[in-house]
Enzyme design. Structure first.
Site, PDB file in Angstrom:
ATOM      1  N   GLY A 157      52.295  43.891  50.242  1.00 12.36           N
ATOM      2  CA  GLY A 157      53.143  43.725  51.427  1.00 12.36           C
ATOM      3  C   GLY A 157      54.573  43.529  50.929  1.00 12.36           C
ATOM      4  N   SER A 158      55.487  43.238  51.841  1.00  9.90           N
ATOM      5  CA  SER A 158      56.896  43.158  51.448  1.00  9.90           C
ATOM      6  C   SER A 158      57.129  42.081  50.387  1.00  9.90           C
ATOM      7  CB  SER A 158      57.762  42.899  52.682  1.00  9.90           C
ATOM      8  OG  SER A 158      57.201  41.834  53.445  1.00  9.90           O
ATOM      9  N   GLU A 181      55.431  41.247  47.956  1.00  9.10           N
ATOM     10  CA  GLU A 181      54.936  41.600  46.618  1.00  9.10           C
ATOM     11  C   GLU A 181      55.757  42.715  45.976  1.00  9.10           C
ATOM     12  OE1 GLU A 181      52.784  41.387  49.368  1.00  9.10           O
ATOM     13  OE2 GLU A 181      52.558  39.286  48.780  1.00  9.10           O
ATOM     14  N   GLU A 215      41.707  43.076  51.914  1.00  7.51           N
ATOM     15  CA  GLU A 215      41.738  42.073  50.838  1.00  7.51           C
ATOM     16  C   GLU A 215      40.345  41.581  50.444  1.00  7.51           C
ATOM     17  OE1 GLU A 215      43.714  42.265  53.411  1.00  7.51           O
ATOM     18  OE2 GLU A 215      45.784  42.159  52.709  1.00  7.51           O
ATOM     19  N   HIS A 271      48.699  39.691  49.784  1.00 11.66           N
ATOM     20  CA  HIS A 271      49.896  39.552  50.597  1.00 11.66           C
ATOM     21  C   HIS A 271      49.863  38.254  51.397  1.00 11.66           C
ATOM     22  CE1 HIS A 271      53.380  40.394  52.847  1.00 11.66           C
ATOM     23  NE2 HIS A 271      52.760  40.676  53.969  1.00 11.66           N
ATOM     24  N   HIS A 313      17.930  27.960  50.385  1.00 17.16           N
ATOM     25  CA  HIS A 313      18.424  28.653  51.578  1.00 17.16           C
ATOM     26  C   HIS A 313      17.673  28.145  52.803  1.00 17.16           C
ATOM     27  CE1 HIS A 313      19.144  32.705  53.869  1.00 17.16           C
ATOM     28  NE2 HIS A 313      19.861  31.720  54.333  1.00 17.16           N
ATOM     29  N   GLY A 317      26.090  34.454  49.386  1.00 10.12           N
ATOM     30  CA  GLY A 317      25.487  35.085  50.563  1.00 10.12           C
ATOM     31  C   GLY A 317      26.499  35.694  51.507  1.00 10.12           C
TER      32      GLY A 317
HETATM   33  C1  LIG Z   1      30.258  37.670  55.951  1.00  4.93           C
HETATM   34  C2  LIG Z   1      28.896  37.465  56.530  1.00  4.93           C
HETATM   35  N1  LIG Z   1      28.703  37.618  57.863  1.00  4.93           N
HETATM   36  C3  LIG Z   1      27.474  37.464  58.393  1.00  4.93           C
HETATM   37  C4  LIG Z   1      26.419  37.111  57.596  1.00  4.93           C
HETATM   38  C5  LIG Z   1      25.062  36.846  58.208  1.00  4.93           C
HETATM   39  N2  LIG Z   1      24.040  37.828  57.761  1.00  4.93           N
HETATM   40  C6  LIG Z   1      23.159  37.543  56.797  1.00  4.93           C
HETATM   41  S1  LIG Z   1      22.078  38.758  56.518  1.00  4.93           S
HETATM   42  C7  LIG Z   1      22.785  39.719  57.706  1.00  4.93           C
HETATM   43  C8  LIG Z   1      22.207  41.056  58.041  1.00  4.93           C
HETATM   44  C9  LIG Z   1      22.427  42.107  57.009  1.00  4.93           C
HETATM   45  O1  LIG Z   1      21.828  43.265  57.506  1.00  4.93           O
HETATM   46  P1  LIG Z   1      21.628  44.552  56.640  1.00  4.93           P
HETATM   47  O2  LIG Z   1      22.740  44.723  55.690  1.00  4.93           O
HETATM   48  O3  LIG Z   1      21.365  45.698  57.555  1.00  4.93           O
HETATM   49  O4  LIG Z   1      20.355  44.272  55.753  1.00  4.93           O
HETATM   50  P2  LIG Z   1      18.841  43.968  56.181  1.00  4.93           P
HETATM   51  O5  LIG Z   1      18.774  42.508  56.471  1.00  4.93           O
HETATM   52  O6  LIG Z   1      18.515  44.803  57.364  1.00  4.93           O
HETATM   53  O7  LIG Z   1      18.063  44.304  54.951  1.00  4.93           O
HETATM   54  C10 LIG Z   1      23.857  39.074  58.316  1.00  4.93           C
HETATM   55  C11 LIG Z   1      24.704  39.656  59.385  1.00  4.93           C
HETATM   56  C12 LIG Z   1      26.670  36.910  56.217  1.00  4.93           C
HETATM   57  N3  LIG Z   1      25.713  36.535  55.360  1.00  4.93           N
HETATM   58  N4  LIG Z   1      27.891  37.120  55.706  1.00  4.93           N
END
Ligand SMILES: Cc1ncc(C[n+]2csc(CCOP(=O)(O)OP(=O)(O)O)c2C)c(N)n1
Length: 529
Positions: free
Chosen positions: A25-26, A28, A47, A70, A281, A401
């Site tokens: 951006g500007s 940088e 990003e 940025h 988890h 995750g």
């Molecule tokens: C940034 C983010 N947003 C939302 C989630 C919640 N989340 C965990 S698993 C998932 C589904 C992923 O689906 P896909 O990539 O189609 O894989 P599948 O589970 O069908 O194998 C989501 C939305 C997350 N982990 N990270």
């Protein structure tokens, strides 16, 4: 006389950092002015993707990667990706351009108002130099802090009028600084651990991502063989630290308290190396340890050590610690564990394909030393059962995750390891968080193969709905997206595969092409296999 800008490039050069991941951006532009010819700029369109690419690159090289974002908006966009980098101890030097000093107090457009607070708590260190002359020291500190154990991301906000200032002569001393780390346990600590290992009747080894990160995989294998003990990967492992074909290997531990205790039942001593204890988890209350078991974790991260709810810990560098341990441990007389049987190949060819069939095909067609970057959330357990991963550095997964890691990280890893084939296995939901990485792959001809598991749903969330006993939840399906079309739009060739035969042919063709390729394969939800 040297300007602060010139000195910054000298400093980066001396640390072997000549690849910059960024989105400008500007604020940088003054630093990027007349960009040195011996540097390369890897441009990401968002990003999150910039940090994801740098994360993959840093993990695959084992050295700090440099990121230029940025101001506050760019940093904010990168925060999701930072959760993963923080959890995987990725050494990242993240810089962001700040407004000119004269207008920061006025909060002129694109001022990063509280720059130092913004990236916390996902960085080891966050800083904005109080005056231009502090910038070389800030950058030097940033690089050394990112690399120091436990490595991790750091953040520096840099006002754009500082670059043109003259550096003081003494700043040149920073360029040659070298900091070495040597953290091995004392004799007393070794003696206590050896006594406990020798007294154990039925020990088990659990290896985590930092074993792979520091290249200690062969030492972990030698340790398992020396003590004739089974070895597991730690739950939610973002890397593979033990050859999955080895007779001692038992698999990836599940991520629930009760399940882990059940699976480790009967072991009297649990040695964890290079992992948090543990990254759980799903909430599955139960005993943290099986009855009668003791646990010792060897970790490079004191924060990991202190937050474990049970067991003892030794905070030390993993590779030298395992080396010394092996020098002092005699071969156990216990019988060597028997190899776990490999799963039967899947014969079911009906479309859409079962995920296990997809992995069987991939395992057959891909080179033996392929690197897999996994963000197919509902099929990760199946991937670990079906793909043979033997070489160090064969597997990467978003450590916290946070989705949006796999596509950019695959690009960064392929840049770092051009001699090995990188294959990203990505769920169709996950694609959308990092899809613009395709453009960077196309622009630099970075030949990643992206396999999109198209089941039309957020499969993992459907499964989790059953675990949490919820129903009629909105927002769990992702129909109507043409991933082949998206790939073409970003300049990557693409193929749609419905059958095993078509998938196999598409992977073979992509491997030959030497160019990035996207393969969209229709799959069944894994619970419907
Ligand atoms: C940034 C983010 N947003 C939302 C989630 C919640 N989340 C965990 S698993 C998932 C589904 C992923 O689906 P896909 O990539 O189609 O894989 P599948 O589970 O069908 O194998 C989501 C939305 C997350 N982990 N990270």
């Amino acid at each position: 006389m040297t300007t602060i800008r010139e000195l910054s490039y000298q400093l980066l050069r001396r640390h072997g950092i000549t690849t910059i991941f960024g989105n400008p951006g500007s604020n940088e532009l003054p630093w990027l002015d007349d960009f040195p010819a011996d540097f390369r700029y890897i441009h990401g369109l968002h990003e999150g993707v910039v940090v994801g690419m740098a994360d993959g690159y840093a993990q695959a090289t084992g050295r700090p990667a440099f990121v230029n974002l940025h101001a506050a908006a760019g940093t904010g966009n990168a925060m999701g990706a930072l959760t993963n980098a923080w959890s995987s101890h990725t050494p990242l030097v993240i810089t962001s351009g700040q407004q000119v000093r004269a207008m920061m107090g006025l909060e002129a457009l694109l001022t990063n108002v509280d720059a130092v607070t913004l990236p916390r708590p996902l960085v080891k260190w966050s800083y904005e130099p109080s005056c231009a002359q502090q910038t070389p020291l800030a950058l030097s500190r940033a690089i050394h802090t990112a690399a120091a154990p436990a490595s991790g991301p750091v953040y520096v906000s840099l006002p754009y009028d500082d670059w043109a200032q003259q550096a003081v002569d003494s700043a040149e001393l920073l360029v040659d600084r070298c900091i070495e780390h040597a953290g091995v346990p004392t004799e007393e600590v070794f003696a206590r651990l050896l006594m406990r290992l020798k007294a154990a009747q039925n020990p088990v080894l659990i290896v985590g991502p930092d074993v792979d990160a520091c290249g200690a995989n062969a030492l972990a294998v030698a340790l398992a063989e020396r003590l004739c003990m089974p070895a597991w990967m730690a739950p939610m492992a973002p890397r593979c630290s033990f050859p999955t074909t080895h007779r001692c290997f038992r698999g990836l531990l599940p991520a629930g308290i009760a399940s882990i205790s059940r699976l480790l039942g009967g072991h009297d001593f649990i040695l964890v190396v290079g992992a948090p204890v543990f990254r759980y988890h799903e909430y599955e209350p139960g005993d943290f340890l099986p009855a009668g078991a003791k646990l010792v974790a060897i970790t490079c991260d004191v924060l990991e050590a202190v937050r474990a709810p049970m067991g003892d810990a030794i905070v030390a560098d993993i590779r030298p610690t395992l080396t010394i341990l092996l020098e002092r441990l005699a071969q156990s007389g216990r019988p060597m564990p028997l190899a776990s049987p490999r799963p039967e190949p899947v014969a079911d060819e009906a479309a859409p394909l079962r995920p296990d069939r997809v992995f069987d095909i991939l395992d057959k067609v891909a080179p033996r030393d392929a690197i897999y970057v996994d963000e197919s959330t509902s099929t990760t357990a199946i991937l670990w059962q079906r793909l043979r991963m033997v070489e160090p550095g064969s597997y990467y997964f978003p450590a916290a995750g946070g989705l949006g890691f796999a596509m950019p990280a695959a690009v960064g890893i392929q840049l770092a390891q051009p001699e090995r084939q990188v294959i990203a296995v990505v769920g169709d939901g996950s694609v959308n968080y990092g899809v613009t990485a395709l453009w960077t792959a196309a622009q630099h001809n970075i030949p990643v193969i992206f396999i999109i598991m198209k089941n039309g749903v957020y499969g993992a969330l459907h499964s989790f709905s059953d675990v949490l006993k919820v129903s009629k939840v909105p927002g769990l399906d992702v129909p109507g997206i043409d991933y082949c079309g998206l790939a073409r739009g970003y300049g990557v060739s693409s193929v749609h595969a419905r059958s095993g035969e078509a998938l196999s042919a598409a992977i073979t063709q992509a491997l030959k092409s030497g160019r990035p390729a996207l393969i969209e394969v229709e799959t069944r939800m894994s619970s419907k296999s």
